[in-house]
Design a protein around this motif. Structure first.
Motif, short mmCIF file in Angstrom:
data_model
loop_
_atom_site.label_atom_id
_atom_site.label_comp_id
_atom_site.label_asym_id
_atom_site.label_seq_id
_atom_site.Cartn_x
_atom_site.Cartn_y
_atom_site.Cartn_z
N ARG A 196 0.84 -1.21 0.00
CA ARG A 196 0.00 0.00 0.00
C ARG A 196 0.86 1.25 0.00
NH1 ARG A 196 -2.80 1.85 -1.30
NH2 ARG A 196 -4.45 2.69 0.00
N GLU A 197 1.97 1.23 0.72
CA GLU A 197 2.86 2.39 0.73
C GLU A 197 3.43 2.67 -0.65
OE1 GLU A 197 5.93 2.26 3.61
OE2 GLU A 197 4.57 1.95 5.32
N GLN A 198 3.55 1.65 -1.47
CA GLN A 198 4.15 1.82 -2.80
C GLN A 198 3.10 1.81 -3.92
OE1 GLN A 198 7.32 2.56 -3.44
NE2 GLN A 198 7.68 2.65 -1.24
N GLY A 199 1.84 2.09 -3.57
CA GLY A 199 0.83 2.32 -4.60
C GLY A 199 0.18 1.07 -5.15
N THR A 236 13.29 11.80 -8.74
CA THR A 236 13.92 10.50 -8.95
C THR A 236 13.55 10.01 -10.33
OG1 THR A 236 13.80 9.94 -6.59
CG2 THR A 236 14.09 8.12 -8.15
N LEU A 237 14.53 9.60 -11.10
CA LEU A 237 14.31 9.05 -12.42
C LEU A 237 14.74 7.59 -12.42
CD1 LEU A 237 15.60 11.98 -14.68
CD2 LEU A 237 13.24 11.45 -14.01
N ILE A 238 13.92 6.73 -13.06
CA ILE A 238 14.22 5.30 -13.07
C ILE A 238 14.71 4.82 -14.43
CG2 ILE A 238 12.60 4.84 -11.19
CD1 ILE A 238 10.60 3.78 -13.20
N THR A 239 14.69 5.71 -15.43
CA THR A 239 15.25 5.38 -16.74
C THR A 239 15.91 6.64 -17.30
OG1 THR A 239 13.27 6.01 -17.99
CG2 THR A 239 13.42 3.72 -17.24
N TYR A 278 11.58 3.04 -4.28
CA TYR A 278 11.19 3.80 -5.46
C TYR A 278 10.11 3.08 -6.29
CZ TYR A 278 15.66 5.98 -4.30
OH TYR A 278 16.70 6.60 -3.65
N PHE A 279 9.61 1.96 -5.78
CA PHE A 279 8.68 1.14 -6.55
C PHE A 279 7.45 1.92 -6.96
CE2 PHE A 279 5.44 -2.21 -7.10
CZ PHE A 279 6.12 -3.10 -7.93
N HIS A 280 7.01 2.86 -6.11
CA HIS A 280 5.80 3.64 -6.43
C HIS A 280 6.00 4.49 -7.68
CE1 HIS A 280 8.30 6.40 -4.09
NE2 HIS A 280 7.62 7.39 -4.65
N LYS A 281 7.25 4.82 -8.00
CA LYS A 281 7.48 5.58 -9.23
C LYS A 281 7.00 4.79 -10.44
CE LYS A 281 9.60 9.24 -7.56
NZ LYS A 281 9.10 10.62 -7.76
N TRP A 282 7.24 3.48 -10.40
CA TRP A 282 6.76 2.63 -11.48
C TRP A 282 5.26 2.35 -11.35
CZ3 TRP A 282 4.30 -2.06 -11.07
CH2 TRP A 282 3.95 -2.65 -12.30
N SER A 283 4.79 1.97 -10.16
CA SER A 283 3.41 1.52 -10.01
C SER A 283 2.41 2.63 -10.32
CB SER A 283 3.18 0.96 -8.61
OG SER A 283 3.35 1.95 -7.62
N LEU A 284 2.67 3.85 -9.87
CA LEU A 284 1.75 4.95 -10.16
C LEU A 284 1.75 5.29 -11.65
CD1 LEU A 284 2.46 7.28 -7.10
CD2 LEU A 284 0.58 5.66 -7.40
N ASP A 298 -5.31 15.13 -37.12
CA ASP A 298 -6.06 16.29 -36.64
C ASP A 298 -5.22 17.04 -35.61
OD1 ASP A 298 -6.14 14.38 -34.70
OD2 ASP A 298 -8.30 14.16 -34.63
N ALA A 299 -5.75 18.17 -35.10
CA ALA A 299 -5.00 19.04 -34.20
C ALA A 299 -5.56 18.95 -32.79
CB ALA A 299 -5.03 20.47 -34.73
N ASN A 300 -5.24 19.95 -31.96
CA ASN A 300 -5.77 20.08 -30.60
C ASN A 300 -5.25 18.98 -29.68
OD1 ASN A 300 -7.29 21.19 -28.49
ND2 ASN A 300 -9.02 19.85 -28.93
N TYR A 301 -3.93 18.91 -29.52
CA TYR A 301 -3.32 17.93 -28.63
C TYR A 301 -2.43 18.61 -27.61
CZ TYR A 301 -4.87 14.18 -31.66
OH TYR A 301 -5.65 13.31 -32.38
N MET A 302 -2.33 17.97 -26.45
CA MET A 302 -1.37 18.38 -25.43
C MET A 302 -0.60 17.14 -24.98
SD MET A 302 -3.75 18.98 -22.04
CE MET A 302 -4.57 17.61 -21.20
N ILE A 303 0.49 17.37 -24.29
CA ILE A 303 1.32 16.28 -23.79
C ILE A 303 0.85 15.90 -22.39
CG2 ILE A 303 3.66 15.65 -23.07
CD1 ILE A 303 4.67 17.69 -25.17
N TYR A 304 0.70 14.60 -22.16
CA TYR A 304 0.43 14.13 -20.80
C TYR A 304 1.62 13.28 -20.34
CZ TYR A 304 -1.27 11.54 -16.82
OH TYR A 304 -1.38 10.99 -15.56
N ASP A 305 2.27 13.70 -19.26
CA ASP A 305 3.42 13.01 -18.69
C ASP A 305 2.92 12.16 -17.52
OD1 ASP A 305 5.68 12.17 -17.31
OD2 ASP A 305 6.74 14.07 -17.54
N ALA A 306 2.74 10.86 -17.77
CA ALA A 306 2.19 9.98 -16.74
C ALA A 306 3.17 9.73 -15.60
CB ALA A 306 1.77 8.65 -17.36
N TYR A 307 4.46 9.88 -15.84
CA TYR A 307 5.45 9.67 -14.79
C TYR A 307 5.39 10.80 -13.76
CZ TYR A 307 9.88 8.51 -12.53
OH TYR A 307 10.84 8.18 -11.60
N GLN A 308 5.37 12.04 -14.25
CA GLN A 308 5.27 13.19 -13.35
C GLN A 308 3.82 13.54 -13.03
OE1 GLN A 308 7.85 14.38 -12.04
NE2 GLN A 308 9.58 13.92 -13.38
#
Length: 844
Positions: free
Chosen positions: A38-41, A784-787, A472-478, A652-662
């Protein structure tokens, strides 16, 4: 987009169900593990007896009582692996003899006449050496004897039309024959319980009564204990790699491998019901490449794969559905086994028919970054990297989409048996591979509460606190949870279908689907795999064919020497209305439709590319996903050494970037052009990019070409994975490679230094680091970066003047443990390699 907003507000659903192995540990130890998850997501678990010493006895129910109690406290959901041990089908050892797997095998005698009173001693049916290896051959039973003239012009050739049934001559272990002045082969067929040793006492999956033993022994007993929790805390059962198991391995392709064949009375009855069948046709199950032989082999595989589907997968699925729980899991797909016997279940799509979601696995070194070719691995037979990289996930994703009972869900069991060499860095690469091909539910393998170290298929995620990467496992799990949420509830967009190759493999020479899928993927042409069964019910309109509400313009047929006549007729019908493309040649009895070489396919279908790129990018994976309120694109660089740089044009247009890691969104810079939107795509190794419909004005910043400082001298201290404190720091140059000095080091390495800042707009860059890197500035953890790429924006955390910087690298346990699972891959270097660079920050 609704699901992006839910992610940004941390209101997403949860899609990770890690194996939680039960080997008889105390409740206190199990609670420690639940708390750590649970602590790690981690919000769900899949409970597996591995094996529990008291499975389905008092000790098991005490363990289950406790786990359910803890799950309810933590609002966790539970799946239960459905047997005492891996793989499924053991039924806790309660399968009676008459319901265990049985096989049909043969021994071939070459004879010469004349001899009107020939007597064959059949006190032993199999080869003597086989009988000596497996004493269970004493239970073999005579089935049939077929005599056929030899064709002396061909090695092992037969005059097929001369075959006669001579079974009536068998009496008291002697077969009496009347041989004319000719050369003969005698095929003695017998039934046996001798197949794959690992599953020798397992249930016959083609027999509904046998499957009922598993339901009675495991499913019903759990239901009787926890009926009130079904559909609430307990939400599913997991079948792990049930199979025919007539021989060990992935190569059990009928007509190509000498092997006993899965057999029971119903298989025989269904063969007899086929028009024109005679018992003399049994020889063609095992030998000959004639059209007649291919037909009987096809009929046999068609029968056994359907019986498996109806009497095992669908039968269990119906039981689960009636009790409002899911039936999930996977069969073995390895190296093409998905369309074979042995480790396989005959036909991937049929084998999964009863399950609530599609299922596959990526374990044992199947998918290795950078290895899309045949290579050594822990897995039996090594790894056919071409299949794993281009076909494995696509099989599951196509089933998830085209079978309405799956509702677009694809589960993947992942990460187990790679060894400790697989840390979060490789897990992130594999995760991006899975998600960019269609996975949206993950079963991480595994949490193991047995004493550390445990030889059982590492890595183990917590390992009693001995895994130095676990904090750092939660960085991956989230990250994984957010992307699974994004790629659920909608569907993958494709206009090209590729015919599944099972029928072709059963019938003659064939081209495996991965050959076609590779050609299409490397040109960013989206497609789905179409099961032969799906074509029976497809509708045609407006030059498209439709399956489960999804419309396709093109059907690609990988090379097949032969296909069953019913399918041939369907393809002829389709070719009158839609674009049907045969690769390299037509099958027998078919000449309508377009025929081109595999190398020309991508050019022929270039208009179906998901996006347009200004350069050929064979390692660029593009996954498009349609939600009710917009489209999502995932771009992923599967190359682990080279970057991708290309101009990409979207429709088509109208896109934004979604960064799932951050868990942040950013604006996408580009230009509207005729028919779409153009932007510059740069993806470094291990990088992915997700675009979603929407507007955002936050900007991404990166390093400029203006390098400010090059840091080489640092203070270095060490903390082994099993130590609490760091060693005394030592002065060191980063040009000195630590791996030579600390060859067995696993843990944390801290690099400390000061920088003097007159400007806070600075980016810190590490060209090489292994493998997790945490940045601490002035005593505060920043990122923290994992890659890779390891680039850190310092602008929000620096003070003007002197700042104290710490970089903590954390490697995996492979250097220390040197486990056998890890020996198939080179150990990664240790620590930071080369200098630490500071650059002026600029907008990306």
């Amino acid at each position: 987009m609704k699901r992006v907003i839910e992610n940004l507000e941390n209101k997403n659903e949860h899609y990770l169900y890690p194996f939680f192995w039960q080997k008889g540990q105390s409740n206190e130890k199990l609670k420690e593990y639940i708390d750590q998850m649970r602590e790690q997501g981690i919000y769900n678990i899949c409970i597996e007896s591995r094996p529990h010493p008291e499975f389905l006895e008092e000790g098991w129910w005490n363990t289950m009582d406790f786990l359910i109690q803890e799950a309810k406290k933590n609002d966790m959901k539970i799946w239960i692996l459905d047997d005492a041990k891996f793989p499924t089908g053991y039924a806790n050892g309660k399968v009676p003899n008459h319901l265990k797997k049985t096989y049909l095998d043969y021994y071939r005698f070459d004879l010469v006449g004349p001899n009107p009173y020939a007597e064959m001693n059949l006190s032993l049916f199999c080869d003597m050496r086989e009988a000596m290896k497996d004493k269970r051959h004493q239970h073999d039973q005579f089935f049939k004897a077929i005599l056929v003239e030899k064709d002396m012009l061909l090695q092992e050739g037969l005059k097929e039309d001369t075959a006669i049934d001579v079974s009536e001559g068998f009496k008291d272990h002697i077969l009496h024959l009347n041989l004319e002045n000719k050369h003969y082969s005698l095929f003695v067929f017998y039934t046996t319980i001798c197949g794959e040793e690992a599953t020798q006492d397992y249930l016959d999956p083609m027999n509904k009564e046998a499957t009922q033993i598993l339901i009675n022994e495991v499913y019903e007993k759990h239901f009787n204990h926890y009926k009130d929790e079904f559909g609430k805390t307990i939400i599913g059962f997991f079948s792990d790699e049930p199979r025919f198991g007539n021989i060990k391995g992935t190569t059990a392709s009928i007509g190509r491998e000498k092997m006993p064949l899965p057999w029971n009375d119903e298989v025989y009855q269904k063969l007899q019901n086929i028009k024109g069948y005679q018992d003399t046709d049994l020889i063609f199950l095992f030998t000959s490449k004639s059209t007649k032989a291919s037909q009987i082999r096809f009929n046999y595989m068609n029968i056994v794969s359907q019986l498996y589907s109806q009497n095992f997968s669908q039968y269990i699925g119906d039981w689960c559905s009636q009790r409002h729980v899911d039936y999930v899991g996977h069969t073995i797909e390895d190296n093409g086994a998905h369309a074979r016997l042995g480790y396989g279940a005959g036909h991937f799509f049929r084998a999964m028919a009863g399950q609530s979601m599609a299922g596959i696995d990526i374990i044992g070194g199947q998918v290795i970054p950078g290895m899309d070719y045949q290579h050594d691995a822990f897995s039996t037979g090594g790894s056919n990297g071409e299949f794993y990289h281009y076909a494995l996930v696509k099989l599951g994703a196509s089933l998830a989409k085209l079978d309405p009972s799956k509702q677009g869900k694809l589960m993947c069991e992942a990460f187990g048996a790679y060894g400790w060499v697989e840390g979060l860095k490789m897990m992130k690469w594999i995760t991006d591979h899975m998600l960019s091909h269609g996975v949206n539910v993950i079963v991480p393998h595994a949490f193991d509460p047995a004493d550390f170290p445990d030889w059982d298929c590492p890595p183990h995620f917590y390992a009693h606190g001995n895994n130095p990467q676990y904090p750092y496992f939660h960085k991956w799990s989230l990250y994984a949870d957010r992307l699974c949420h994004l790629f659920s509830g909608g569907y993958h967009k494709a206009s090209v279908g590729v015919l599944y190759h099972a029928f072709a493999e059963w019938s003659g020479d064939y081209m495996p689907i991965e050959k076609v899928l590779k050609e299409l993927q490397q040109r960013q042409i989206s497609c789905d795999i179409i099961s032969e069964d799906y074509l029976n019910d497809t509708t045609i309109s407006n030059h498209q064919y439709c399956i489960n509400g999804y419309h396709y313009d093109v059907l690609v047929i990988p090379y097949a020497q032969r296909l069953p006549q019913l399918l041939i007729e369907k393809l002829k019908e389709l070719s009158q209305s839609i674009k049907v493309i045969f690769i390299n040649d037509y099958p027998e009895n078919m000449s309508s439709g377009e025929m081109i070489s595999l190398s020309c396919l991508s050019e022929e279908l270039k208009d179906y590319s998901v996006v347009k790129t200004s350069s050929f990018e064979k390692d660029l994976v593009v996954y498009s996903y349609q939600q009710a309120d917009g489209i999502i694109y995932m771009f992923y660089n599967e190359n682990i050494t080279d970057s991708i740089r290309s101009t990409v044009t979207l429709h088509d247009a109208n896109y934004m970037i979604y960064d799932a890691y951050q868990n942040k969104s950013y604006s996408l810079n580009g230009n509207k052009v005729d028919g779409g939107f153009e932007f510059t795509l740069t993806l470094h190794p291990y990088q992915s990019l997700v675009l979603v419909n929407g507007q955002c004005y936050d900007k991404i910043y990166t390093k400029s070409s203006n390098q400010l400082e090059n840091i080489d001298k640092v203070k270095v201290s060490f903390r082994e994975y099993n130590q609490k404190d760091y060693s005394q720091p030592i002065d060191m140059s980063l040009n000195h490679y630590l791996g030579y000095d600390y060859p067995r080091f696993s843990g944390n390495i801290k690099y400390a230094f000061d920088i003097d800042c007159q400007d806070k707009d600075i980016v810190l860059v590490l060209k090489e680091a292994y493998e997790i890197v945490e940045l601490i500035v002035n005593g505060e953890s920043v990122e923290t970066l994992i890659t890779p790429p390891y680039e850190y924006d310092l602008s929000t955390c620096l003070n003007l003047g002197t700042n104290h910087i710490e970089l903590i690298t954390t490697n995996n346990l492979s250097r220390n443990q040197r486990d056998s699972f890890s020996r198939h891959l080179a150990l990664e270097p240790l620590g930071i390699i080369g200098s630490i660079e500071l650059y002026k920050k600029e907008e990306d």
